[in-house]
Design an enzyme around this catalytic site. Structure first.
Site, PDB file in Angstrom:
ATOM      1  N   SER A   1       0.815  -1.221   0.000  1.00  0.00           N
ATOM      2  CA  SER A   1       0.000   0.000   0.000  1.00  0.00           C
ATOM      3  C   SER A   1       0.850   1.274   0.000  1.00  0.00           C
ATOM      4  O   SER A   1       0.336   2.355  -0.254  1.00  0.00           O
ATOM      5  CB  SER A   1      -0.954   0.006   1.204  1.00  0.00           C
ATOM      6  OG  SER A   1      -0.247   0.234   2.389  1.00  0.00           O
TER       7      SER A   1
ATOM      8  N   LYS B   1       0.777   4.348   6.823  1.00  0.00           N
ATOM      9  CA  LYS B   1       0.149   5.302   5.899  1.00  0.00           C
ATOM     10  C   LYS B   1       0.728   6.694   6.153  1.00  0.00           C
ATOM     11  O   LYS B   1       1.384   6.947   7.170  1.00  0.00           O
ATOM     12  CB  LYS B   1      -1.379   5.361   6.139  1.00  0.00           C
ATOM     13  CG  LYS B   1      -2.139   4.066   5.841  1.00  0.00           C
ATOM     14  CD  LYS B   1      -2.227   3.728   4.370  1.00  0.00           C
ATOM     15  CE  LYS B   1      -2.897   2.390   4.113  1.00  0.00           C
ATOM     16  NZ  LYS B   1      -2.088   1.221   4.453  1.00  0.00           N
TER      17      LYS B   1
END
Lengths: 124, 420
Positions: free
Chosen positions: A45, A82
């Site tokens: 990701s 993230k």
């Protein structure tokens, strides 16, 4: 019988003489040893940020998270890596078009666990 | 003013750092061998689970999902403890590490009015940096600081820091403190106290000095004074030896690992015996090897390695076992060793050792103590005749059960957290 001696300041090691000022990555990469933990990247990701599966994250929990920081967060039972976006509302941004941004909602079991300061990548 | 910093439900809190989803849930940590409960979250305390409860009695709660149980992960707890202690040591002039989850802070030179703010900042910092919740008790003596930390822990209003700085607060706290919770009274004395009609710390300090000293001697008097704010408990480790070393040069050089294991076991056993003799326990075991440095014709190797014990120990079993583990890690074949030795350090009084088996796994502790005592007695005749099996065979049976151990998040790169 055995020789037994009380030693008060450790014993001399012949290697001590050679341990001088070599670069110590531990010192360079770990500014706050008491607050530094490591994590292993799983998945892709954050691939566009150059972070690949298997990379090692250096996580410094002493730092106050700022907008745009890469951070390890805990959300609904899982650690996730993230980018933090604080405005207009808290969001976790991936670095891969195939993943959506995660909007943090009230009631989520959410915590910013620590700010990532370095990514260690094995290239061979 | 002295401060006691106490980590709340320490082992459980360590597990929660890496499992934030367990905040607010019932969690326990089990002793070595998954024998009994040694650490409880507030939620598991509220379920009525007591310290020392045998695991089989609560296993059904784990099976039905209402309780999460962990095996002891001392590598993790030791590492997080070091982190907490290092933050404390960086903040105040002097700290005294009392156990894996407690330290006294000596606050000389810090103005009284600044102390509570500093302590509150410490509580916040340790929670943020390491993830561990701590409570701080402030008082004029160690015994009172311990009581004060109980209040800090139990009552949310203190926000982690309780300061006992007036006569009035002190008396109020003493009235609210059952005598068996007072540091230095212990389980043995508590029933006697009840017989004498002493229920609280306050009842105790009401007795005259002569009454206390005639019945309880010097130690009891010390506690009695400490409870009234008169400092009498010195730093305990100072008069004790900082390290104990047992080593020996061999008549012939030794190459064989089995043979070296035997020698190292003997050295470690002597260290353990000395620890028991002086009533202390060690937290660190170092093994070192020397090849013969006067033999230019031979390859040289001078390794040493220190291994931390999860909980400070003095049993032959623990010290020998740890020394053999260290030896295994540093031993390399192809060298001729001339000297070997074992050093035990991080020495603390054995009665201050807290944690797994010493306090709670009573049966195992007694077994260890009996075994060690028998060995001491036989071996005191001068020639070491009684040994653990490992001292003979060079093998250490590491058959400890830990069915529910969490990963070695901070001490093994293969077990760090996974981040998705």
């Amino acid at each position: 019988m055995m020789a037994q001696e009380g030693i008060h300041a450790g014993f001399p090691s012949p290697a001590t003489d050679y341990m001088t000022q070599a670069i110590d990555l531990n010192k360079e990469l770990v500014r706050h040893p008491a607050a530094t933990f490591y994590g292993r990247v799983v998945g892709d990701s954050m691939i566009d940020a150059g972070v690949d599966e298997g990379d090692i994250l250096v996580i410094d929990r002493s730092l106050d998270p700022r907008d745009g920081d890469m951070a390890v967060c805990f959300i609904n039972g899982e650690f996730t890596l993230k980018y933090l976006k604080f405005r207009p509302h808290l969001e976790l941004l991936p670095a891969n078009d195939r993943y959506p941004a995660i909007v943090v909602r009230e009631g989520d079991d959410f915590k910013i666990w620590g700010v990532v300061t370095y990514v260690i990548k094995k290239v061979r | 003013m002295i401060a006691l910093v106490d980590c709340n439900n320490f082992f459980v809190s360590c597990e929660r750092v890496f499992r934030p989803d367990l905040e607010g849930k019932a969690v326990v940590v089990l002793s070595n061998n998954d024998g009994c409960v040694v650490s409880r979250s507030n939620e598991s305390k509220a379920m009525g689970i007591r310290m020392g409860t045998p695991f089989f009695q609560i296993r059904h709660l784990v099976d039905n999902g209402s309780l999460k149980a962990y095996s002891s992960n001392y590598a993790l707890y030791g590492d997080l403890s070091d982190r907490v202690m290092s933050i404390l040591a960086d903040t105040v002039p002097r700290i005294e590490v009392y156990s894996i989850d407690e330290a006294y802070l000596h606050l000389e030179g810090i103005p009284d009015e600044k102390i509570p703010v500093m302590c509150r900042e410490l509580v916040v910092k340790i929670r943020k940096w390491v993830g561990i919740p701590v409570s701080v008790g402030l008082a004029p003596t160690k015994t009172l600081a311990k009581i004060s930390s109980h209040f800090a822990k139990r009552h949310k209003g203190y926000r982690g820091v309780c300061m006992m700085d007036t006569e009035e607060k002190m008396l109020k706290a003493l009235k609210l403190t059952p005598i068996d919770e007072v540091w230095g009274i212990g389980r043995k004395l508590a029933p006697k106290m009840k017989d004498w009609g002493i229920a609280t710390a306050y009842d105790f300090v009401q007795r005259p000095e002569e009454w206390v000293s005639s019945r309880l001697g010097v130690n009891g008097l010390r506690t009695w004074k400490e409870l009234q704010g008169i400092e009498c408990i010195e730093e305990e480790n100072e008069q004790r030896r900082k390290t104990i070393c047992t080593s020996r040069s061999f008549a012939d050089m030794i190459e064989d690992e089995q043979e070296l294991s035997l020698r190292v076991s003997d050295f470690a056993a002597v260290c353990a015996q000395k620890l028991r003799k002086e009533g202390s326990a060690a937290g660190l075991v170092t093994v070192f090897l020397y090849t013969n440095r006067f033999r230019d014709d031979l390859v040289q190797y001078f390794p040493s390695l220190s291994l931390k014990l999860g909980v400070a120990a003095n049993s032959t079993h623990d010290i020998v076992g740890t020394a053999l583990k260290a030896l295994k890690l540093i031993y390399r074949s192809g060298y001729k060793y001339k000297k070997a030795g074992v050093i035990v350090s991080d020495i603390v009084p054995s009665d201050s050792v807290q944690g797994s088996l010493f306090d709670f796994d009573e049966e195992l502790r007694q077994k260890m103590d009996r075994l060690s005592a028998v060995m001491d007695e036989v071996n005191s005749s001068g020639t070491s005749v009684l040994r653990l099996a490992s001292q003979r065979s060079g093998h250490y049976a590491d058959g400890i059960r830990s069915e529910f151990r969490s990963p070695l998040y901070t001490t093994s790169l293969d077990e760090i957290i996974e981040v998705h």
